[in-house]
Design a protein around this motif. Sequence first.
Motif, mmCIF file in Angstrom:
data_model
loop_
_atom_site.group_PDB
_atom_site.id
_atom_site.type_symbol
_atom_site.label_atom_id
_atom_site.label_comp_id
_atom_site.label_asym_id
_atom_site.label_seq_id
_atom_site.Cartn_x
_atom_site.Cartn_y
_atom_site.Cartn_z
ATOM 1 N N GLY A 1 4.838 -22.379 16.861
ATOM 2 C CA GLY A 1 5.785 -23.170 16.099
ATOM 3 C C GLY A 1 7.094 -23.401 16.820
ATOM 4 N N LYS A 2 7.419 -22.531 17.779
ATOM 5 C CA LYS A 2 8.643 -22.648 18.566
ATOM 6 C C LYS A 2 8.364 -22.873 20.043
ATOM 7 C CE LYS A 2 11.092 -19.485 15.466
ATOM 8 N NZ LYS A 2 11.810 -18.179 15.363
ATOM 9 N N ARG A 3 7.212 -22.342 20.493
ATOM 10 C CA ARG A 3 6.859 -22.429 21.905
ATOM 11 C C ARG A 3 5.370 -22.717 22.052
ATOM 12 N NH1 ARG A 3 8.603 -16.414 22.789
ATOM 13 N NH2 ARG A 3 7.516 -16.449 20.787
ATOM 14 N N ILE A 4 5.022 -23.321 23.187
ATOM 15 C CA ILE A 4 3.619 -23.521 23.539
ATOM 16 C C ILE A 4 3.331 -22.680 24.774
ATOM 17 C CG2 ILE A 4 1.894 -25.157 24.357
ATOM 18 C CD1 ILE A 4 3.282 -27.293 22.731
ATOM 19 N N PHE A 5 2.306 -21.826 24.689
ATOM 20 C CA PHE A 5 1.887 -20.969 25.796
ATOM 21 C C PHE A 5 0.648 -21.577 26.446
ATOM 22 C CE2 PHE A 5 4.132 -18.346 22.812
ATOM 23 C CZ PHE A 5 4.832 -17.419 23.565
ATOM 24 N N SER A 6 0.724 -21.826 27.742
ATOM 25 C CA SER A 6 -0.426 -22.264 28.528
ATOM 26 C C SER A 6 -0.887 -21.068 29.354
ATOM 27 C CB SER A 6 -0.034 -23.430 29.440
ATOM 28 O OG SER A 6 -1.096 -23.730 30.330
ATOM 29 N N ILE A 7 -2.096 -20.561 29.082
ATOM 30 C CA ILE A 7 -2.544 -19.284 29.640
ATOM 31 C C ILE A 7 -3.722 -19.498 30.585
ATOM 32 C CG2 ILE A 7 -3.395 -16.973 29.062
ATOM 33 C CD1 ILE A 7 -2.155 -17.472 26.223
ATOM 34 N N ASP A 8 -3.607 -18.957 31.780
ATOM 35 C CA ASP A 8 -4.684 -19.003 32.770
ATOM 36 C C ASP A 8 -5.335 -17.622 32.814
ATOM 37 O OD1 ASP A 8 -6.239 -18.926 35.162
ATOM 38 O OD2 ASP A 8 -5.053 -20.578 35.989
ATOM 39 N N GLU A 9 -6.517 -17.509 32.213
ATOM 40 C CA GLU A 9 -7.196 -16.223 32.113
ATOM 41 C C GLU A 9 -7.679 -15.718 33.471
ATOM 42 O OE1 GLU A 9 -7.198 -14.392 29.650
ATOM 43 O OE2 GLU A 9 -6.939 -15.586 27.856
ATOM 44 N N GLU A 10 -8.080 -16.622 34.345
ATOM 45 C CA GLU A 10 -8.616 -16.215 35.644
ATOM 46 C C GLU A 10 -7.530 -15.616 36.527
ATOM 47 O OE1 GLU A 10 -11.062 -15.387 38.748
ATOM 48 O OE2 GLU A 10 -11.604 -15.950 36.701
ATOM 49 N N LYS A 11 -6.376 -16.270 36.569
ATOM 50 C CA LYS A 11 -5.282 -15.802 37.417
ATOM 51 C C LYS A 11 -4.368 -14.814 36.707
ATOM 52 C CE LYS A 11 -5.073 -20.011 40.224
ATOM 53 N NZ LYS A 11 -4.210 -21.127 40.679
ATOM 54 N N LYS A 12 -4.585 -14.619 35.407
ATOM 55 C CA LYS A 12 -3.740 -13.713 34.614
ATOM 56 C C LYS A 12 -2.274 -14.164 34.667
ATOM 57 C CE LYS A 12 -6.537 -10.434 33.040
ATOM 58 N NZ LYS A 12 -6.575 -9.994 31.630
ATOM 59 N N THR A 13 -2.057 -15.465 34.487
ATOM 60 C CA THR A 13 -0.712 -16.015 34.471
ATOM 61 C C THR A 13 -0.544 -16.886 33.227
ATOM 62 O OG1 THR A 13 -1.350 -17.983 35.745
ATOM 63 C CG2 THR A 13 -0.587 -16.057 36.987
ATOM 64 N N TYR A 14 0.717 -17.208 32.907
ATOM 65 C CA TYR A 14 0.966 -18.111 31.781
ATOM 66 C C TYR A 14 2.298 -18.825 31.969
ATOM 67 C CZ TYR A 14 4.225 -14.616 29.809
ATOM 68 O OH TYR A 14 5.258 -13.736 29.600
ATOM 69 N N GLU A 15 2.429 -19.964 31.275
ATOM 70 C CA GLU A 15 3.662 -20.732 31.238
ATOM 71 C C GLU A 15 4.086 -20.897 29.785
ATOM 72 O OE1 GLU A 15 3.933 -24.055 34.406
ATOM 73 O OE2 GLU A 15 1.813 -23.937 33.879
ATOM 74 N N VAL A 16 5.385 -21.088 29.561
ATOM 75 C CA VAL A 16 5.911 -21.257 28.215
ATOM 76 C C VAL A 16 6.735 -22.534 28.154
ATOM 77 C CG1 VAL A 16 7.264 -20.228 26.361
ATOM 78 C CG2 VAL A 16 6.028 -18.759 27.945
ATOM 79 N N PHE A 17 6.448 -23.379 27.146
ATOM 80 C CA PHE A 17 7.173 -24.625 26.968
ATOM 81 C C PHE A 17 7.842 -24.612 25.598
ATOM 82 C CE2 PHE A 17 3.412 -25.320 29.574
ATOM 83 C CZ PHE A 17 3.953 -25.875 30.719
ATOM 84 N N PRO A 18 9.164 -24.464 25.537
ATOM 85 C CA PRO A 18 9.851 -24.476 24.237
ATOM 86 C C PRO A 18 9.704 -25.828 23.548
ATOM 87 C CG PRO A 18 11.254 -23.576 25.968
ATOM 88 C CD PRO A 18 10.079 -24.199 26.650
#
Length: 372
Positions: A140-157
């Motif tokens: 509701g406040k942020r969108i998380f884009s998660i890469d399961e293979e690389k174990k990384t993520y990005e956050v878009f407010p």
Amino acid sequence: MKSKLVLHQSALIFTCCTTLILLLMNNELLAQRKQRPNPANAVLKIEPLPPELEQILKQWETESKKIQKLQGNHVRLWYDDVFQLEKRSEGKFYYEHPDKGAIEITGMEIKKGQVSDKRNAQGKPFQLKPGEDERWVCDGKRIFSIDEEKKTYEVFPIPLNRRGANIMEGPLPFLFGMPAATAKKRYFLKLLVNTPQQIIIAVKPRRPADAANYSEAKVLLNPKTYIPGAVQLIHPGGNQSTVYRFKDVVANKNRGFIDGILGRDKDPFRPDLDDYQLQGKVIAAAENKNVQKPVQQMAAFKVPSMIGRDYKSAQKMLKQMGFDSKVHAGQPANEAKKIYHVYEQLPKPGSPAQKGDLIHLRLYTDPKSANK
């Protein structure tokens, strides 16, 4: 962003199509900065729709308002007519009114001898491949884009003026309970099929900003529940398309008390990212309504967990994330499948770290080698 979406109306569809808004929202946030107001929208003449379609839109709106939560499974089929390629994926989706969503997408296994249902002009089936793995969460406040293979993520407010009910101002407003009257101003709508078994509505965007996301879409509705059974999206240019098929859809499911205590029914909108590496700088959004800019700070890196992975994939992943690694022989494995897999590491998972740090991995050894 790979997918783009369809039709008007209802929190219902964000439910089923949560997937699409999450994949489009980031593009939309960037595109807003470049778009200029289109004064033509204010004087756009709207032709009346056939009474049959008017009634369906009103009923869809009414039924959608009853949906507070929705979850289910989906299959995604992506087609490229130029390269004659089909990619298949499957996964789960979750929605909670007014603006929370989560989607898990995994490439489907293509079995030997399996062929695509889509064929070219000569009758030859398209090449068939698994789709890419994806995971998106919107709290509701942020969108998380998660890469399961690389174990990384990005956050878009999400900007303050786009949260909650105002999220309908995004590229897919019909997913959030947009009134039928508003939908007619923004889309060309056409009723293709209306039987006791199914309703199919075709949608074309009126506004250039929407047309940048999809040129045409079709939605198949269940006439009894008005929950979509499938959505087809034609991408701009017409050479690519995506089809979503929904199944096992459950509305307004309550979280069980026992399941909550035992952790079997986790909140899908609160991803556990302790062992994941944050990419980028933006990690939160402004909470104060008087503050218009998102809060920014440098990403705080943490040591990812390699426990349970074989040493080759563990070292490869750590290298991709900017770490150095060193393996150490440990205790003999009590099962063959554990041989040369990581069972201990230093620094421990979740510890503060910086790129370039050395991660020590202790492995189970082959008991046969130890006895020689």
